[in-house]
Design a protein around this motif. Structure first.
Motif, PDB file in Angstrom:
ATOM      1  N   ASN A 602       1.362  11.996  33.137  1.00 18.32           N
ATOM      2  CA  ASN A 602       2.289  11.307  32.215  1.00 18.32           C
ATOM      3  C   ASN A 602       3.324  10.530  33.015  1.00 18.32           C
ATOM      4  OD1 ASN A 602       1.124  12.036  29.853  1.00 18.32           O
ATOM      5  ND2 ASN A 602       2.654  13.574  29.243  1.00 18.32           N
ATOM      6  N   ALA A 603       3.878  11.155  34.051  1.00 14.01           N
ATOM      7  CA  ALA A 603       4.919  10.518  34.862  1.00 14.01           C
ATOM      8  C   ALA A 603       4.362   9.246  35.524  1.00 14.01           C
ATOM      9  CB  ALA A 603       5.420  11.493  35.935  1.00 14.01           C
ATOM     10  N   ALA A 606       3.988   6.560  32.931  1.00 16.17           N
ATOM     11  CA  ALA A 606       5.301   6.037  32.533  1.00 16.17           C
ATOM     12  C   ALA A 606       5.789   5.036  33.582  1.00 16.17           C
ATOM     13  CB  ALA A 606       6.297   7.193  32.394  1.00 16.17           C
ATOM     14  N   ASP A 636      10.350  11.521  37.268  1.00 21.98           N
ATOM     15  CA  ASP A 636       9.812  10.181  37.539  1.00 21.98           C
ATOM     16  C   ASP A 636      10.912   9.134  37.409  1.00 21.98           C
ATOM     17  OD1 ASP A 636       8.283  10.297  34.296  1.00 21.98           O
ATOM     18  OD2 ASP A 636      10.157   9.279  34.844  1.00 21.98           O
ATOM     19  N   GLY A 640      12.215   6.650  30.996  1.00 26.36           N
ATOM     20  CA  GLY A 640      13.068   7.710  30.470  1.00 26.36           C
ATOM     21  C   GLY A 640      12.750   7.993  28.985  1.00 26.36           C
ATOM     22  N   LEU A 649       8.789  14.124  20.819  1.00 21.36           N
ATOM     23  CA  LEU A 649       7.928  14.198  22.009  1.00 21.36           C
ATOM     24  C   LEU A 649       6.822  15.253  21.908  1.00 21.36           C
ATOM     25  CD1 LEU A 649       8.273  12.522  24.574  1.00 21.36           C
ATOM     26  CD2 LEU A 649       9.712  14.313  25.513  1.00 21.36           C
ATOM     27  N   THR A 655       2.395   9.650  19.875  1.00 21.57           N
ATOM     28  CA  THR A 655       2.082   8.892  21.102  1.00 21.57           C
ATOM     29  C   THR A 655       2.642   7.485  20.994  1.00 21.57           C
ATOM     30  OG1 THR A 655       0.339   8.068  22.542  1.00 21.57           O
ATOM     31  CG2 THR A 655      -0.201   8.189  20.230  1.00 21.57           C
ATOM     32  N   ARG A 657       1.346   5.329  23.265  1.00 18.57           N
ATOM     33  CA  ARG A 657       0.314   4.589  24.023  1.00 18.57           C
ATOM     34  C   ARG A 657      -0.855   4.268  23.094  1.00 18.57           C
ATOM     35  NH1 ARG A 657      -2.231   6.720  28.205  1.00 18.57           N
ATOM     36  NH2 ARG A 657      -1.944   8.925  27.706  1.00 18.57           N
ATOM     37  N   GLY A 660      -3.497   6.654  23.578  1.00 17.69           N
ATOM     38  CA  GLY A 660      -3.068   8.053  23.664  1.00 17.69           C
ATOM     39  C   GLY A 660      -3.501   8.849  22.445  1.00 17.69           C
ATOM     40  N   LEU A 661      -3.541  10.167  22.645  1.00 19.09           N
ATOM     41  CA  LEU A 661      -3.876  11.079  21.543  1.00 19.09           C
ATOM     42  C   LEU A 661      -2.614  11.739  20.985  1.00 19.09           C
ATOM     43  CD1 LEU A 661      -7.091  12.979  22.657  1.00 19.09           C
ATOM     44  CD2 LEU A 661      -6.802  11.605  20.594  1.00 19.09           C
ATOM     45  N   GLY A 662      -1.636  11.835  21.842  1.00 16.18           N
ATOM     46  CA  GLY A 662      -0.383  12.470  21.423  1.00 16.18           C
ATOM     47  C   GLY A 662      -0.494  13.972  21.299  1.00 16.18           C
ATOM     48  N   LEU A 663      -1.465  14.552  22.026  1.00 20.28           N
ATOM     49  CA  LEU A 663      -1.625  16.007  21.958  1.00 20.28           C
ATOM     50  C   LEU A 663      -1.193  16.687  23.251  1.00 20.28           C
ATOM     51  CD1 LEU A 663      -5.058  16.384  20.167  1.00 20.28           C
ATOM     52  CD2 LEU A 663      -2.861  17.255  19.373  1.00 20.28           C
ATOM     53  N   GLY A 664      -1.133  15.906  24.357  1.00 18.84           N
ATOM     54  CA  GLY A 664      -0.918  16.493  25.675  1.00 18.84           C
ATOM     55  C   GLY A 664       0.337  17.349  25.746  1.00 18.84           C
ATOM     56  N   ASN A 666       2.181  18.480  23.409  1.00 21.65           N
ATOM     57  CA  ASN A 666       2.153  19.544  22.408  1.00 21.65           C
ATOM     58  C   ASN A 666       1.383  20.731  22.952  1.00 21.65           C
ATOM     59  OD1 ASN A 666       0.448  20.803  20.048  1.00 21.65           O
ATOM     60  ND2 ASN A 666       2.380  20.061  19.166  1.00 21.65           N
ATOM     61  N   ALA A 689      12.506  10.212  33.644  1.00 22.75           N
ATOM     62  CA  ALA A 689      12.498  11.439  32.835  1.00 22.75           C
ATOM     63  C   ALA A 689      12.272  12.658  33.713  1.00 22.75           C
ATOM     64  CB  ALA A 689      11.375  11.334  31.800  1.00 22.75           C
ATOM     65  N   PHE A 691      10.602  16.538  33.223  1.00 26.19           N
ATOM     66  CA  PHE A 691       9.983  17.586  32.401  1.00 26.19           C
ATOM     67  C   PHE A 691      10.048  18.868  33.219  1.00 26.19           C
ATOM     68  CE2 PHE A 691       8.099  15.594  28.663  1.00 26.19           C
ATOM     69  CZ  PHE A 691       8.306  14.260  28.951  1.00 26.19           C
TER      70      PHE A 691
HETATM   71  P1  ADP Z   1      -0.200  10.785  25.041  1.00 26.09           P
HETATM   72  O1  ADP Z   1      -0.044  10.874  26.501  1.00 26.09           O
HETATM   73  O2  ADP Z   1      -1.578  10.849  24.653  1.00 26.09           O
HETATM   74  O3  ADP Z   1       0.542   9.718  24.451  1.00 26.09           O
HETATM   75  P2  ADP Z   1       1.539  12.974  25.131  1.00 26.09           P
HETATM   76  O4  ADP Z   1       1.784  14.093  24.191  1.00 26.09           O
HETATM   77  O5  ADP Z   1       1.235  13.397  26.442  1.00 26.09           O
HETATM   78  O6  ADP Z   1       0.413  12.114  24.494  1.00 26.09           O
HETATM   79  O7  ADP Z   1       2.817  12.095  25.095  1.00 26.09           O
HETATM   80  C1  ADP Z   1       3.422  11.776  23.940  1.00 26.09           C
HETATM   81  C2  ADP Z   1       4.386  10.645  24.168  1.00 26.09           C
HETATM   82  O8  ADP Z   1       5.514  11.063  24.922  1.00 26.09           O
HETATM   83  C3  ADP Z   1       3.883   9.520  25.014  1.00 26.09           C
HETATM   84  O9  ADP Z   1       3.125   8.655  24.205  1.00 26.09           O
HETATM   85  C4  ADP Z   1       5.103   8.885  25.552  1.00 26.09           C
HETATM   86  O10 ADP Z   1       5.675   8.015  24.623  1.00 26.09           O
HETATM   87  C5  ADP Z   1       6.038  10.050  25.670  1.00 26.09           C
HETATM   88  N1  ADP Z   1       6.175  10.496  27.036  1.00 26.09           N
HETATM   89  C6  ADP Z   1       5.444  11.479  27.615  1.00 26.09           C
HETATM   90  N2  ADP Z   1       5.794  11.656  28.899  1.00 26.09           N
HETATM   91  C7  ADP Z   1       6.743  10.726  29.168  1.00 26.09           C
HETATM   92  C8  ADP Z   1       7.501  10.411  30.307  1.00 26.09           C
HETATM   93  N3  ADP Z   1       7.374  11.102  31.443  1.00 26.09           N
HETATM   94  N4  ADP Z   1       8.428   9.457  30.198  1.00 26.09           N
HETATM   95  C9  ADP Z   1       8.598   8.767  29.063  1.00 26.09           C
HETATM   96  N5  ADP Z   1       7.897   9.018  27.962  1.00 26.09           N
HETATM   97  C10 ADP Z   1       6.988   9.994  27.991  1.00 26.09           C
END
Ligand code: ADP
Length: 706
Positions: A602-603, A606, A636, A640, A649, A655, A657, A660-664, A666, A689, A691
């Protein structure tokens, strides 16, 4: 070569010429010396008795007889006197003539050839003496016919010549000595008539033409006999102006002589000595022979030298050609060797040759690099070779025996070798027969391919596949959880609705409808229970594999797994700030690594979308122990987390993207929470950001990772 022949001819001619001239000089010298001796002898004989007539003329007896020619006693006395003197002096005849030329007394008065009463008035010596002079004359005796030298002296009385005393001397003894000389010797008179000589047939012949008066005079004088007629000598004299003498040629015999003339002016004679010129010719021939021999030797020498030179030249040429060929061959061999060497050196495939006993006879550079030993260390080695892996010795022995028995499979053998530095090297050996130039089997040739990288790639691929399976499993878990939560949500909402309706119906006392609501409520509750049961069943099927592990190790592992490669691909630097001590937690190691991987990816994503300068892109992984927790921060320099995103989040299916799936996040939070921890997100100072995973620290030491 023509020059040598020319030189040889010149040598022969020159030698002949030189020998001729040399021999001529010698001969002329000899003749000159001989003629001096002979002239001396001749002059001696001619003058020895010239005193005798003069002496006898003084004798009174002589005058007495002249005065009294008729006196017998005086005549006898005079004869006796002349005979005694003649005998004593050794002359031939001593005799006395009156003024008319009549011989009155003579030493040979008592011999048959007595001169007494002979008249010699015509003789020149008589005439000379009659004129008061001493006379000398050579001629043939009128009485005896024998030649001799006549000398005379006048007998004078009172100033008047009254008679003549003469002596005759024979020249034969000197002629006899000339007979010992091999070549002719002769004497000519002033007229050129040969009167004395070793060749009797030439006597009284003329060597040059005579004037008529001279002929008449000689005949008158009866100098050479009463019958004398002029006749030329049978030879010719050729004058040689360049030489001290002349050449005498005898036409009949073909003989040639060198003729040296010595003039005796006091006698009016010329003494000539000769030498056969064949001596000169002989000397010339000898010189020619010698010179021819020398020339022959010279020509032979030249021929030999030429042959030798030619042979040397040929040898030299042959040697040069040989050297050239050797040079070319050596060069070609060196080229071929260099080509082969560079080919061998450039080969990535190792090459190893062994003899029939398994002794290594050759290894190339790639083989040496592969096992870390120098060629000199390997050549000569018999099995076990130093690079055999100690854990696979049985297998190596087996493979070695098989290949030495000629039973190696064409597909090759996979072998693990031990590099000198201790690392493992995976290889494929392909072995074939080694055949020499005569077609004989002399050993075995192996090509060795290093498959370590391939092997590692395969292992990594396997690991990756395993990881992918785990991820898949995690995703499945998350999907399942999300689906179940969604499914559970419906009956629970219905339950809430039915319970509210039941409460309202109970308050209204509407029993029938209340029962229906309660029945529907229990149906929904059962459905919820069913859903929970399904969760339980799923969980039982996938028991959580929590085990003690190290958070630092999980970071390492996920880095090695994919993260570092991905960071490199994105051009992002990875910075680690790990706690020095292990951070022990209880967790499903695979899932925990997966969480770290997800946060890291993710980082990276981003930072990729964000427009910060690439040099600022940095992924920082920091671990620490904090208040009984093991903490991992993934930081990263991305955009942010703005509030509207930060709020949602961790929601499933949230998501920003497109793909993206928006599950990671979670799922990550679910997993972390399932391990008794928490997953937090916040903005980073200076942009980006953070994490953070927080897991309770575990007291017991973790089992070492395999
Ligand atoms: P996906 O990667 O499939 O979009 P994630 O659950 O991993 O699903 O992420 C959800 C959303 O969180 C991302 O679409 C992004 O907008 C945001 N996000 C995740 N990690 C970061 C990050 N390090 N910096 C900024 N935004 C982030």
């Amino acid at each position: 070569m023509a020059a040598v022949f020319g030189l040889a001819v010149l040598l022969i001619l020159g030698a002949g010429e030189w020998a001729t001239r040399n021999e001529l000089e010698t001969q002329w010298d000899n003749l000159r010396r001989s003629s001096e001796v002979q002239a001396l002898a001749l002059r001696g004989v001619a003058t020895r008795y010239s005193y005798l007539p003069f002496t006898a003329a003084q004798q009174p007896l002589v005058a007495d007889l002249l005065r009294h020619p008729a006196s017998q006693s005086v005549r006898e006395a005079a004869n006796a006197y002349l005979q005694a003197v003649n005998a004593h002096a050794g002359s031939d005849t001593l005799y006395l003539m009156d003024d008319k030329g009549l011989t009155l007394a003579s030493s040979n008065w008592d011999t048959p050839s007595s001169f007494v009463d002979q008249n010699y008035s015509n003789r020149p010596y008589f005439r000379d003496a009659l004129h008061g002079q001493a006379g000398r004359f050579y001629g043939v005796g009128k009485t005896t016919g024998e030649p001799g030298l006549f000398a005379s002296a006048p007998v004078q009385r009172d100033g008047k010549v009254i008679g003549v005393v003469a002596v005759k001397v024979r020249m034969q003894p000197i002629v006899d000595t000339w007979a010992q000389l091999l070549d002719p010797v002769f004497v000519t008179d002033e007229r050129g008539i040969l009167f004395l000589g070793s060749v009797s047939s030439w006597l009284y012949k003329t060597s040059k033409p005579l004037p008529v008066e001279a002929v008449r005079q000689v005949q008158h004088d009866e100098q050479y006999g009463a019958q004398w007629q002029p006749a030329p000598v049978p030879w010719k004299l050729l004058q040689r102006p360049d030489q001290p003498g002349a050449e005498l040629r005898l036409p009949g015999s073909g003989k040639h002589y060198l003729a040296f003339a010595e003039h005796l002016p006091d006698l009016g004679w010329t003494l000539t000595l000769t030498a056969d010129s064949k001596v000169v010719a002989l000397a010339r021939q000898q010189a020619w022979a010698l010179a021819s021999l020398a020339s022959g030797l010279l020509v032979l020498g030249a021929l030999y030298w030429q042959l030798r030179e030619r042979r040397l030249q040929e040898n030299r040429q042959a040697r040069i050609e040989l050297e050239q060929r050797v040079h070319e061959r050596t060069h070609a061999l060196q080229q071929a060797q260099a080509f082969r060497q560079s080919m061998e050196d450039s080969l990535l495939v190792g090459m190893r040759a062994r003899d029939l006993q398994g002794r290594i006879v050759y290894v190339n550079a790639a083989m040496c690099d592969m096992v870390g030993y120098a060629a000199s260390e390997l050549i000569g080695c018999l099995p076990p070779y130093p690079y055999w892996h100690p854990d696979d010795l049985d297998r190596h022995w087996n493979d070695s025996d098989t290949s030495l028995a000629g039973k190696a499979t064409p597909q090759g053998n996979e072998n693990r070798l031990r590099h000198r530095n201790g690392s493992d090297v995976y290889t494929m050996f392909y072995t074939a027969r080694l055949i020499d130039g005569d077609g004989r089997h002399i050993g075995w040739m192996s090509s060795v391919v290093d498959i370590t990288a391939q092997k590692r790639a395969e292992e990594q691929q396997q690991q990756r596949e395993a990881q992918l399976q785990r991820v898949q499993r995690v995703i499945t878990v998350g999907e399942m959880a999300s689906t179940l939560a969604h499914e559970l949500n419906q009956p629970l909402a219905a339950l809430v609705n039915y319970a509210a309706a039941a409460r309202a119906l109970a308050a209204q006392g509407r029993t029938e409808l209340l029962n229906e609501s309660l029945a529907a409520l229990s149906t929904q509750a059962l459905r919820a229970a069913d859903i929970v049961g399904r969760i339980r069943r799923w969980v039982r099927q996938h028991p959580e594999a929590r085990e003690p592990c190290d958070l630092n190790a999980a970071v390492d592992q996920s880095l090695g797994l994919l993260l570092r490669a991905e960071a490199r691909r994105h051009g992002v630097a990875v910075r680690l700030d790990l706690a020095p001590e292990p951070l022990r937690v209880r967790a499903d190691r695979v899932l925990l690594e997966q969480v770290v991987l997800n946060l890291g990816l993710n980082a990276l994503q981003a930072m990729q979308v964000h427009a910060t300068p690439p040099m600022d892109h940095e992924l920082l992984l920091r671990t620490r122990a904090d208040a009984g927790h093991a903490c991992l921060e993934v930081q990263d320099r991305g955009p942010g987390l703005p509030p509207e995103i930060a709020e949602r989040l961790f929601e499933p299916f949230f998501t920003t993207r497109s793909d993206g799936l928006g599950l990671g996040l979670n799922i990550c939070r679910s997993i972390v929470e399932s391990m008794g921890g928490e997953l937090l997100a916040r903005n980073r100072e200076g942009g980006g950001a953070v994490f953070e995973i927080r897991l309770p620290l575990h007291a017991t030491p973790p089992v070492a990772s395999p």
